[in-house]
Design a protein around this motif. Structure first.
Motif, mmCIF file in Angstrom:
data_model
loop_
_atom_site.group_PDB
_atom_site.id
_atom_site.type_symbol
_atom_site.label_atom_id
_atom_site.label_comp_id
_atom_site.label_asym_id
_atom_site.label_seq_id
_atom_site.Cartn_x
_atom_site.Cartn_y
_atom_site.Cartn_z
ATOM 1 N N GLY A 317 0.814 -1.210 0.000
ATOM 2 C CA GLY A 317 0.000 0.000 0.000
ATOM 3 C C GLY A 317 0.848 1.259 0.000
ATOM 4 O O GLY A 317 0.534 2.240 -0.693
ATOM 5 N N GLU A 318 1.924 1.247 0.772
ATOM 6 C CA GLU A 318 2.823 2.402 0.799
ATOM 7 C C GLU A 318 3.525 2.581 -0.537
ATOM 8 O O GLU A 318 3.705 3.715 -1.009
ATOM 9 N N LEU A 319 3.914 1.478 -1.179
ATOM 10 C CA LEU A 319 4.542 1.580 -2.497
ATOM 11 C C LEU A 319 3.548 2.098 -3.522
ATOM 12 O O LEU A 319 3.906 2.921 -4.380
ATOM 13 N N ALA A 320 2.316 1.652 -3.436
ATOM 14 C CA ALA A 320 1.297 2.139 -4.372
ATOM 15 C C ALA A 320 1.167 3.653 -4.279
ATOM 16 O O ALA A 320 1.035 4.344 -5.301
ATOM 17 N N ASP A 321 1.226 4.189 -3.079
ATOM 18 C CA ASP A 321 1.136 5.648 -2.906
ATOM 19 C C ASP A 321 2.304 6.349 -3.596
ATOM 20 O O ASP A 321 2.123 7.398 -4.235
ATOM 21 N N VAL A 322 3.517 5.789 -3.469
ATOM 22 C CA VAL A 322 4.691 6.366 -4.137
ATOM 23 C C VAL A 322 4.523 6.326 -5.650
ATOM 24 O O VAL A 322 4.768 7.322 -6.355
ATOM 25 N N LEU A 323 4.095 5.182 -6.166
ATOM 26 C CA LEU A 323 3.941 5.048 -7.614
ATOM 27 C C LEU A 323 2.899 6.021 -8.154
ATOM 28 O O LEU A 323 3.090 6.622 -9.222
ATOM 29 N N LEU A 324 1.820 6.191 -7.433
ATOM 30 C CA LEU A 324 0.779 7.114 -7.879
ATOM 31 C C LEU A 324 1.286 8.551 -7.888
ATOM 32 O O LEU A 324 0.963 9.330 -8.798
ATOM 33 N N GLU A 325 2.091 8.911 -6.884
ATOM 34 C CA GLU A 325 2.650 10.266 -6.844
ATOM 35 C C GLU A 325 3.595 10.486 -8.016
ATOM 36 O O GLU A 325 3.553 11.529 -8.677
ATOM 37 N N TRP A 326 4.455 9.510 -8.310
ATOM 38 C CA TRP A 326 5.366 9.631 -9.439
ATOM 39 C C TRP A 326 4.602 9.591 -10.766
ATOM 40 O O TRP A 326 4.998 10.233 -11.739
ATOM 41 N N HIS A 327 3.523 8.842 -10.776
ATOM 42 C CA HIS A 327 2.683 8.789 -11.984
ATOM 43 C C HIS A 327 2.105 10.169 -12.274
ATOM 44 O O HIS A 327 2.060 10.607 -13.438
ATOM 45 N N ARG A 328 1.687 10.863 -11.233
ATOM 46 C CA ARG A 328 1.177 12.223 -11.421
ATOM 47 C C ARG A 328 2.276 13.170 -11.895
ATOM 48 O O ARG A 328 1.986 14.202 -12.510
ATOM 49 N N ALA A 329 3.530 12.828 -11.617
ATOM 50 C CA ALA A 329 4.659 13.646 -12.074
ATOM 51 C C ALA A 329 5.018 13.364 -13.535
ATOM 52 O O ALA A 329 5.919 14.008 -14.078
ATOM 53 N N GLY A 330 4.331 12.404 -14.162
ATOM 54 C CA GLY A 330 4.559 12.137 -15.580
ATOM 55 C C GLY A 330 5.157 10.787 -15.892
ATOM 56 O O GLY A 330 5.327 10.441 -17.064
ATOM 57 N N ILE A 331 5.507 10.015 -14.863
ATOM 58 C CA ILE A 331 6.020 8.664 -15.091
ATOM 59 C C ILE A 331 4.856 7.781 -15.541
ATOM 60 O O ILE A 331 3.816 7.716 -14.882
ATOM 61 N N GLN A 332 5.033 7.077 -16.669
ATOM 62 C CA GLN A 332 3.928 6.289 -17.229
ATOM 63 C C GLN A 332 3.912 4.838 -16.760
ATOM 64 O O GLN A 332 2.884 4.164 -16.845
ATOM 65 N N GLY A 333 5.053 4.355 -16.307
ATOM 66 C CA GLY A 333 5.126 2.975 -15.861
ATOM 67 C C GLY A 333 6.314 2.786 -14.944
ATOM 68 O O GLY A 333 7.132 3.700 -14.751
ATOM 69 N N PHE A 334 6.425 1.595 -14.393
ATOM 70 C CA PHE A 334 7.492 1.305 -13.444
ATOM 71 C C PHE A 334 8.102 -0.056 -13.742
ATOM 72 O O PHE A 334 7.384 -1.014 -14.042
ATOM 73 N N ARG A 335 9.428 -0.112 -13.670
ATOM 74 C CA ARG A 335 10.142 -1.380 -13.753
ATOM 75 C C ARG A 335 10.700 -1.638 -12.354
ATOM 76 O O ARG A 335 11.665 -1.004 -11.936
ATOM 77 N N LEU A 336 10.067 -2.532 -11.656
ATOM 78 C CA LEU A 336 10.438 -2.810 -10.271
ATOM 79 C C LEU A 336 11.475 -3.921 -10.234
ATOM 80 O O LEU A 336 11.366 -4.924 -10.934
ATOM 81 N N ARG A 337 12.486 -3.718 -9.375
ATOM 82 C CA ARG A 337 13.554 -4.696 -9.217
ATOM 83 C C ARG A 337 13.350 -5.397 -7.870
ATOM 84 O O ARG A 337 13.664 -4.817 -6.827
ATOM 85 N N PRO A 338 12.831 -6.613 -7.860
ATOM 86 C CA PRO A 338 12.575 -7.296 -6.584
ATOM 87 C C PRO A 338 13.870 -7.528 -5.818
ATOM 88 O O PRO A 338 14.841 -8.068 -6.357
ATOM 89 N N GLY A 339 13.876 -7.137 -4.534
ATOM 90 C CA GLY A 339 15.086 -7.297 -3.737
ATOM 91 C C GLY A 339 15.481 -8.739 -3.584
ATOM 92 O O GLY A 339 16.668 -9.090 -3.691
ATOM 93 N N ALA A 340 14.512 -9.612 -3.333
ATOM 94 C CA ALA A 340 14.773 -11.039 -3.165
ATOM 95 C C ALA A 340 13.684 -11.819 -3.888
ATOM 96 O O ALA A 340 12.495 -11.495 -3.786
ATOM 97 N N LEU A 341 14.115 -12.842 -4.625
ATOM 98 C CA LEU A 341 13.179 -13.677 -5.388
ATOM 99 C C LEU A 341 13.034 -15.039 -4.710
ATOM 100 O O LEU A 341 14.004 -15.567 -4.165
ATOM 101 N N PRO A 342 11.807 -15.599 -4.752
ATOM 102 C CA PRO A 342 10.607 -15.063 -5.403
ATOM 103 C C PRO A 342 9.745 -14.172 -4.507
ATOM 104 O O PRO A 342 8.718 -13.658 -4.958
ATOM 105 N N TYR A 343 10.146 -13.981 -3.238
ATOM 106 C CA TYR A 343 9.261 -13.348 -2.263
ATOM 107 C C TYR A 343 8.782 -11.972 -2.715
ATOM 108 O O TYR A 343 7.564 -11.700 -2.734
#
Length: 388
Positions: A317-343
């Motif tokens: 939920g906290e990450l979603a808030d960050v993504l939405l804020e950056w989306h409003r800044a003009g970012i159209q998508g996100f490439r997320l790098r998972p810290g540990a796989l597969p978790y």
């Protein structure tokens, strides 16, 4: 308002100690199959697969002596081709370097991936500036990268003539690939049994590229990809790679560390191109115990994780808030790098997507069968068909 979401896959995850917490063999097809099918289950746009011409290292140039971190990778293009039949909708974007490799070989590899995936291929074009990697091929001599970094300007390599040449070569390599993808018209393969003609030779065209770095006649040996042009992507941190991406790519990955930086990066990229898709990269550790998990991995590795991209620890939920804020800044998508796989991948595909869907900004089903379709990119006509 639709938000695009991708994940960058690399070994056991983006934390160098992540392998110590996974039970998967990073050098097995089963490991990679599980990751990409999980990403598709989460309805992500695409996955990228990391690759390079040298072993992973903590040094700017050349191998280090560390044995407590993952070393070694599969060939990303070949791996993507292996994974393609296991999926049906998600895009597959392997990394292939533009340095020391022939664009003809890269072009037919990505075209083949597009065919075997039914139109879901992309390419992350990447330069190779390291002298240690140049020595694998013995055709060129490069200055040690640490010496380049110590020149005036430091980490900003935009003014270095060696680095500028590498990006100019990369632009030519992408142009060669694009011409080769167009060199067969869509209906060049006719299979006319009555006349005994398998192809219409008039619909195969010479690429006829002659530049500073390459001279390529063509045509390709592989028919035109289902997408016409597979999606070209590039990672960029500063003006020179922004210029390369704007002139050569369909998608650029950028690395802001705040919404203010995101807005500034978007403004700079938009000065160069009004059509390129802008994705932001973040390294993510998700869950109520995310900070604790990251701290434990830091302790196992003996150092705090450092990255070119912003590092996020927190709940979905906290990450979603960050993504939405950056989306409003003009970012159209996100490439997320998972810290540990597969978790962390599972937290993205199961928790984050649900949060974003609750905000009405993420899909509930795949709406297109090709990667270009998912990204809202039109299928281009062959440049040669247009003038024939």
């Amino acid at each position: 308002m639709t938000l695009h979401l991708a994940v960058a896959l690399d070994g056991a995850g983006w934390h160098p100690a992540a392998w110590r917490e996974t039970h998967s063999d990073v050098f097995s097809a089963r490991h990679w199959a599980a990751l990409v099918t999980e990403a598709e289950r989460g309805l992500l746009d695409f996955v990228t697969i990391e690759d390079a011409l040298g072993l992973q290292s903590t040094l700017p140039d050349g191998p280090d002596d560390r044995t407590g971190q993952v070393r070694g990778r599969f060939d990303a293009v070949l791996l993507a081709a292996r994974l393609a039949p296991l999926t049906s909708r998600i895009g597959l974007v392997p990394t292939a370097t533009t340095t020391h490799t022939e664009p003809f070989h890269v072009a037919i590899g990505i075209a083949t991936l597009d065919h075997v995936s039914g139109g879901r291929a992309g390419w992350r074009a990447q330069i190779s500036a390291r002298s240690s990697e140049a020595r694998h091929f013995g055709r060129r001599q490069f200055p040690p990268l640490d010496q380049v970094l110590n020149r005036p300007g430091g980490a900003d390599l935009s003014g270095d003539p060696h680095v500028r040449d590498l990006f100019a070569e990369a632009a030519d390599a992408v142009e060669v690939a694009r011409r080769l993808w167009d060199s067969w018209e869509d209906d060049a393969e006719i299979r006319d049994v009555a006349t005994g003609r398998f192809i219409d030779r008039d619909k195969l065209h010479y690429a006829d590229f002659a530049g500073r770095f390459f001279s390529v006649k063509g045509p390709s040996i592989t028919p035109r990809p289902p997408q016409g042009q597979p999606v070209v992507t590039a990672l960029a941190h500063s003006r020179l790679p922004y210029e390369f991406a704007a002139g050569s790519a369909d998608v650029v990955y950028v690395t802001p560390h705040s919404d203010e930086q995101a807005r500034a990066v978007v403004e700079e990229v938009r000065e160069l191109s009004d059509s390129i898709k802008i994705f932001a990269d973040l390294v993510v550790f998700l869950g109520e115990d995310a900070a604790w998990r990251k701290a434990r991995l830091d302790e196992l590795d003996g150092a705090e994780l450092a990255s070119d991209a912003a590092i996020f620890t927190g709940t979905a939920g906290e990450l979603a808030d960050v993504l939405l804020e950056w989306h409003r800044a003009g970012i159209q998508g996100f490439r997320l790098r998972p810290g540990a796989l597969p978790y962390d991948l599972e937290r993205i595909t199961r928790d984050l997507t649900a949060e974003l869907r609750g905000h009405g900004v993420f899909r509930s089903a795949y709406e297109a069968a090709t990667l270009r379709g998912l990204l809202g990119l039109p299928r281009p006509a062959s440049r040669y068909a247009e003038v024939s």
